[in-house]
Design a protein around this motif. Sequence first.
Motif, mmCIF file in Angstrom:
data_model
loop_
_atom_site.group_PDB
_atom_site.id
_atom_site.type_symbol
_atom_site.label_atom_id
_atom_site.label_comp_id
_atom_site.label_asym_id
_atom_site.label_seq_id
_atom_site.Cartn_x
_atom_site.Cartn_y
_atom_site.Cartn_z
ATOM 1 N N UNK A 133 41.103 42.129 33.719
ATOM 2 C CA UNK A 133 42.402 42.717 33.216
ATOM 3 C C UNK A 133 42.884 41.817 32.748
ATOM 4 N N UNK A 134 44.694 42.759 31.800
ATOM 5 C CA UNK A 134 45.254 42.194 30.838
ATOM 6 C C UNK A 134 45.808 41.569 31.982
ATOM 7 N N UNK A 135 46.124 41.461 32.973
ATOM 8 C CA UNK A 135 46.964 40.843 34.382
ATOM 9 C C UNK A 135 46.305 40.567 35.526
ATOM 10 N N UNK A 136 45.017 40.462 35.335
ATOM 11 C CA UNK A 136 44.178 40.140 36.844
ATOM 12 C C UNK A 136 43.048 39.362 36.252
ATOM 13 N N UNK A 137 42.898 38.000 37.491
ATOM 14 C CA UNK A 137 42.372 36.745 36.814
ATOM 15 C C UNK A 137 41.816 36.309 38.142
ATOM 16 N N UNK A 138 40.382 36.480 38.131
ATOM 17 C CA UNK A 138 40.067 35.665 39.329
ATOM 18 C C UNK A 138 38.876 34.194 39.303
ATOM 19 N N UNK A 139 39.037 33.307 40.617
ATOM 20 C CA UNK A 139 38.032 32.280 39.975
ATOM 21 C C UNK A 139 37.669 31.932 41.623
ATOM 22 N N UNK A 140 36.481 31.094 41.934
ATOM 23 C CA UNK A 140 36.182 30.708 42.304
ATOM 24 C C UNK A 140 35.485 28.957 42.490
ATOM 25 N N UNK A 141 35.034 28.640 43.191
ATOM 26 C CA UNK A 141 35.026 27.171 43.279
ATOM 27 C C UNK A 141 33.271 27.519 44.356
ATOM 28 N N UNK A 142 32.205 26.162 44.187
ATOM 29 C CA UNK A 142 31.240 26.256 45.479
ATOM 30 C C UNK A 142 30.685 25.654 45.272
#
Length: 721
Positions: A643-652
């Motif tokens: 969304x405008x304010x929410x960012x997710x990240x992932x590493x694997x």
Amino acid sequence: MTPALVSAQGVSPQSTDSASAENQPAILVADDVQITADDKLVASGNVEAMFEGRRLKARSITYDSTSESLSIEGPMSLQDGDTTLILADQAELDRDMANGLLTGARIVMDTQVQLAANAMARIDGRYSQLYKVAVTSCRVCETGQPPLWQIRARRVVHDQDEQQLYFDDAQLRVLDVPILYLPRLRLPDPTLERATGFLIPSIQNSSLLGTGVKVPYFIRMGDHRDLTLTPFVTDKTRTLELRYRQAFVNGDLTINGAISDDDLRGSSTRGYLFAEGEFDLKNDFKLTFDIEYTSDDTYLLGYGYSWKDRLDSEIAIERARRDEYIRGAITAFDSLRPGESNTTLPTLAGNFDYERRLHPSRLGGEIRLGASMHGHRRTSNLRTDGADLDPWADGRDLARMTVSADWIRSWTLPAGVLARFQTGVAADAFRVVQGGGLSAARATEVTPSTSVRLRWPWIKATPGGATHVIEPVLQMSWVGGSNPNIPNDESTLIEFDEGNLFSMSRFTAPDRRERGLSGAYGVRWTRHDPKGWESTLAIGQVVRETPQTEYNGLDSFTDSSGLRDKFSDVMVAGQLKLFDGLTLTGRGLFDDGLSTTKAEARASWENDRTNLAATYIWLRKDPRENRVGDISEWSIDGSYRFSRHLTGSAQWRYDVASDNKVYAGLGMTYTNECMEIALKASRRFTTSTILTPSTDISVTVGLRGFTAKADDQSYVRKCKN
């Protein structure tokens, strides 16, 4: 009504240094300007006044020439420089707009931080003293709801020259709830790039190191250097991290390090130091260096500072010009891998490379002259082989010197065929110390070579606007001489791809060369589409008269190099770029049974919301390349803006060959115009006799505007009507 323009000359009380500074022009623009009987100038309607870089806008201004003061009725705005905007209901100011009192005042700094106060006093154009103040960088809507965070204070003094804010009786409030009281507080204003003080803290939890808080403290040591100290204390470790930076006229220096006192190993004091620098020297030379040191094999990985398991420290001087390249370097290696001994590895190496291009007008083409020197040393004094896979002595040291000369010329033949001819000669001299009797102590070799390459590009444009380029390539080469009886220390890892398909030697150094008659053929197809996507595909193979062997009959190339025998593996490489940000890349080597020798594939997708990359590699086992088993691994790294304010990240990272997880990480970041909250969790699964897996969790809260710039306006919240 026609606007009135008034220009007056006056004497500024601060401008007494020169005649030019004594007469400062003041400009007043308004819909109506009148002079009263008591000699007052009254301007009303869209009033603007400009003086010494300050721009005042108001509903009306009354100027008293006797007291040289301004009475201003608002709403008013005073633009002081490029970064400070003052808003108020009304004000009493002197003629320079540098001193006076404003009521219902608000200061907006660098379009980020705003200070609202009941009253504000301006002193000498430098100080702004505000009373009963609320400070925030959050967007304040006219709904009556409080901002996400604010600092309330009895008094705030803004020093415009020092770019500092001083708070008296300050409260930090979150949603108007007081959570912290500070009798005194100093913060840099948003226009200050660097100032001594605390940076964004973070809470760290590690199954290996325990739970603690990292509070970085930034020390400004001048305009060109700074030091950041970050203590980290838990029940298992006492750590101090540091970062030192300095900019010079001709370069820069960065030092990162840490020292720890813990109970994780027998030695309680541990640490690391990484330093790098780059400096411009005279005559276009450049000096670069980096230093990498750690106290033990597990410190970097255990504390999360680096994944490197082989450290290299180097100092180098180089110069690159259009027709000349010079580089000299000394490198020290330190292996952290279990089972590798630094006494039997080449831990100190020196290299020198020189190349010169000449363009003779009578002969045509290009002449390339080259010279290189290499030497490496092991600390071991063993003259016989130890218990490892190396058939040579474990303590051998080696030096090499190479000189070469090549002539290259190209022609365009009938039907658009492009021809390239190259011929040359190279001389190599070797010196081996402590070779264990398996190699010659000295060896020299003269290597003549020649090659002819033909390229025939075909181009076609389709009715839809797409362009196809098909380019078959054929090369015939001959390299004379034979490989001398010396150990292979430089050309141990061979990569065969589209970059060296048409090289006369695919070894990485002159201690080995491909000899005899050989050929290489391939074809490359490229398609460009006007809609914004393109694709490429390359296929090639190397063919030799005889396989490449050592003096004792062993194969010069390793099993997984793809270059053994008369016919090499078939090299295939391709890439597809789509207009929506998706890119697919792959390359591989396939033997005559279509079995894979090496392969890698990568997919990446990048747009306004997504940044995702996935990589897969497969390498066949090869003891000569220190791989006792197949390597098959997936790696995924990406982020997605939900969304405008929410960012997710992932590493694997996942080891398919051993069916083991290597690393996994998740993160979530909330960002708006005034706050950033980052939550990260990771698990490292790697384990060994001296290393255990660990889980790390961190929380970081930053107030944007003071500690971080909020240049990206896409995170700014919108007010509801």
